[in-house]
Design an enzyme around this catalytic site. Structure first.
Site, PDB file in Angstrom:
ATOM      1  N   ASP A   1      52.357  52.403  39.679  1.00 14.48           N
ATOM      2  CA  ASP A   1      52.199  51.205  38.855  1.00 14.48           C
ATOM      3  C   ASP A   1      50.722  51.011  38.531  1.00 14.48           C
ATOM      4  O   ASP A   1      49.875  51.796  38.994  1.00 14.48           O
ATOM      5  CB  ASP A   1      52.808  49.968  39.560  1.00 14.48           C
ATOM      6  CG  ASP A   1      52.350  49.810  41.014  1.00 14.48           C
ATOM      7  OD1 ASP A   1      51.392  50.502  41.429  1.00 14.48           O
ATOM      8  OD2 ASP A   1      52.951  49.003  41.738  1.00 14.48           O
TER       9      ASP A   1
ATOM     10  N   ASN B   1      57.340  39.803  48.777  1.00 18.37           N
ATOM     11  CA  ASN B   1      58.510  39.127  48.192  1.00 18.37           C
ATOM     12  C   ASN B   1      59.653  40.116  47.935  1.00 18.37           C
ATOM     13  O   ASN B   1      60.592  39.801  47.213  1.00 18.37           O
ATOM     14  CB  ASN B   1      58.112  38.422  46.884  1.00 18.37           C
ATOM     15  CG  ASN B   1      57.587  39.403  45.845  1.00 18.37           C
ATOM     16  OD1 ASN B   1      57.484  40.605  46.105  1.00 18.37           O
ATOM     17  ND2 ASN B   1      57.259  38.907  44.669  1.00 18.37           N
TER      18      ASN B   1
ATOM     19  N   HIS C   1      59.317  43.072  46.435  1.00 15.95           N
ATOM     20  CA  HIS C   1      59.157  43.931  45.259  1.00 15.95           C
ATOM     21  C   HIS C   1      58.886  45.371  45.686  1.00 15.95           C
ATOM     22  O   HIS C   1      58.461  45.643  46.815  1.00 15.95           O
ATOM     23  CB  HIS C   1      58.070  43.405  44.307  1.00 15.95           C
ATOM     24  CG  HIS C   1      56.652  43.580  44.753  1.00 15.95           C
ATOM     25  ND1 HIS C   1      55.663  42.693  44.415  1.00 15.95           N
ATOM     26  CD2 HIS C   1      56.038  44.535  45.487  1.00 15.95           C
ATOM     27  CE1 HIS C   1      54.509  43.108  44.916  1.00 15.95           C
ATOM     28  NE2 HIS C   1      54.710  44.217  45.581  1.00 15.95           N
TER      29      HIS C   1
ATOM     30  N   GLU D   1      59.343  43.004  40.337  1.00 16.71           N
ATOM     31  CA  GLU D   1      59.367  41.723  41.039  1.00 16.71           C
ATOM     32  C   GLU D   1      60.814  41.217  41.172  1.00 16.71           C
ATOM     33  O   GLU D   1      61.718  41.751  40.526  1.00 16.71           O
ATOM     34  CB  GLU D   1      58.527  40.703  40.256  1.00 16.71           C
ATOM     35  CG  GLU D   1      57.046  41.081  40.104  1.00 16.71           C
ATOM     36  CD  GLU D   1      56.219  40.871  41.369  1.00 16.71           C
ATOM     37  OE1 GLU D   1      56.810  40.729  42.465  1.00 16.71           O
ATOM     38  OE2 GLU D   1      54.979  40.858  41.261  1.00 16.71           O
TER      39      GLU D   1
HETATM   40  C1  GLP Z   1      51.522  45.673  45.670  1.00 17.62           C
HETATM   41  C2  GLP Z   1      51.872  46.939  44.872  1.00 17.62           C
HETATM   42  C3  GLP Z   1      52.953  47.741  45.519  1.00 17.62           C
HETATM   43  C4  GLP Z   1      52.670  47.740  47.014  1.00 17.62           C
HETATM   44  C5  GLP Z   1      53.009  46.383  47.563  1.00 17.62           C
HETATM   45  C6  GLP Z   1      52.731  46.194  49.047  1.00 17.62           C
HETATM   46  O1  GLP Z   1      51.488  44.563  44.843  1.00 17.62           O
HETATM   47  N1  GLP Z   1      52.222  46.709  43.490  1.00 17.62           N
HETATM   48  O2  GLP Z   1      53.001  49.034  44.996  1.00 17.62           O
HETATM   49  O3  GLP Z   1      53.438  48.713  47.644  1.00 17.62           O
HETATM   50  O4  GLP Z   1      52.410  45.374  46.785  1.00 17.62           O
HETATM   51  O5  GLP Z   1      51.372  46.067  49.282  1.00 17.62           O
HETATM   52  P1  GLP Z   1      50.758  46.214  50.742  1.00 17.62           P
HETATM   53  O6  GLP Z   1      50.996  47.611  51.171  1.00 17.62           O
HETATM   54  O7  GLP Z   1      49.297  45.908  50.595  1.00 17.62           O
HETATM   55  O8  GLP Z   1      51.453  45.234  51.593  1.00 17.62           O
END
Ligand code: GLP
Length: 237
Positions: A66, A135, A137, A142
């Site tokens: 992404d 959340n 996602h 989302e």
């Molecule tokens: C972010 C990214 C995701 C990521 C997720 C978890 O917003 N868009 O690709 O895997 O949230 O993030 P983290 O690993 O910092 O908890």
């Protein structure tokens, strides 16, 4: 769906070894990788894990999952920048091919279409590795994202924007582009990663509650080759 649970101190070594084994068995692997904080210790360990096996990622393709919109190229919060700095450039020369959303050269919709074409030209994704959003996602799919959600421009949820501030973008972006749920579910294999106590509650709802668009990660349970690889802290719930 039974998660694979590892002690916190061993989790990153374990996942790096799994990825290195995957790349050793299939050197031309097309692997889509996330950013966020969860995978960074894996990326730190992967070059050595490959070296230990006498393997390399030179024939592989790394695909970015992404991207944020509205951040300049090279910004430290950009997903392409993080994947390049933390992983791709450390994999030696020539290193893997790197495919990311062209959000600098194209308008966002065109960048999504070009990204889908790139993935199709590669023959699809062998493996998608995903972090778990607070959340529920995955990528930037989302809550509300259904199994047929395409690769597209998305409005970021408040908790995702708050997380982006933590990654160094303040004010945080309002939108992003993401590999869609449909393309994630079309991958040959999917690994969902989660670490830390702050993921325990959402992990429990992801794997233990109903599969629902309210928690896009829960929709992964319909994938025939899903692995959920977590540490003991995330599994605590
Ligand atoms: C972010 C990214 C995701 C990521 C997720 C978890 O917003 N868009 O690709 O895997 O949230 O993030 P983290 O690993 O910092 O908890």
């Amino acid at each position: 769906m039974t998660p694979e649970v590892h002690p916190e101190a061993a989790w990153a070594d374990h996942v790096a070894a799994l990825l290195a084994e995957r790349l050793t068995a299939q050197p031309d692997l097309v692997v889509c990788l996330p950013t966020g904080s969860t995978p960074l210790p894996i990326y730190d360990r992967l070059p050595a894990a490959l070296r230990d096996r006498g393997a390399s990622a030179d024939d592989a393709t790394v695909v970015a999952l992404d991207e944020f919109l509205g951040l300049p190229a090279g910004h430290r919060t950009r997903c392409d920048e993080i994947l390049h700095q933390r992983l791709v450039r450390r994999l030696g020369q020539p290193g893997p091919r790197f495919v990311a959303f062209d959000v600098d050269g194209l308008d966002p919709e065109a960048a999504c279409a070009a990204f889908d074409r790139d993935v199709a030209r590669l023959g699809g994704l062998d493996l998608v590795v995903l972090g778990l959003g607070r959340n529920g996602h995955v990528g930037m799919n989302e809550p509300g994202s259904a199994t047929d959600a395409p690769t597209r421009v998305v409005a970021l949820a408040p908790s995702t924007r708050a997380a982006a501030i933590g990654y160094g973008a303040d004010p945080p972006p309002t939108h992003g582009v993401t590999l869609g749920m449909a393309a994630i579910l079309a991958a040959r294999e999917v690994w969902l990663l989660a670490t830390g106590t702050e993921k325990a509650s959402i992990l429990r709802r992801t794997i233990g509650g109903p599969a629902t668009t309210d928690i896009p990660a829960s929709l992964l349970r319909g994938h025939p080759a899903l692995r959920v690889i977590v540490d003991e802290a995330a599994a605590g719930g």
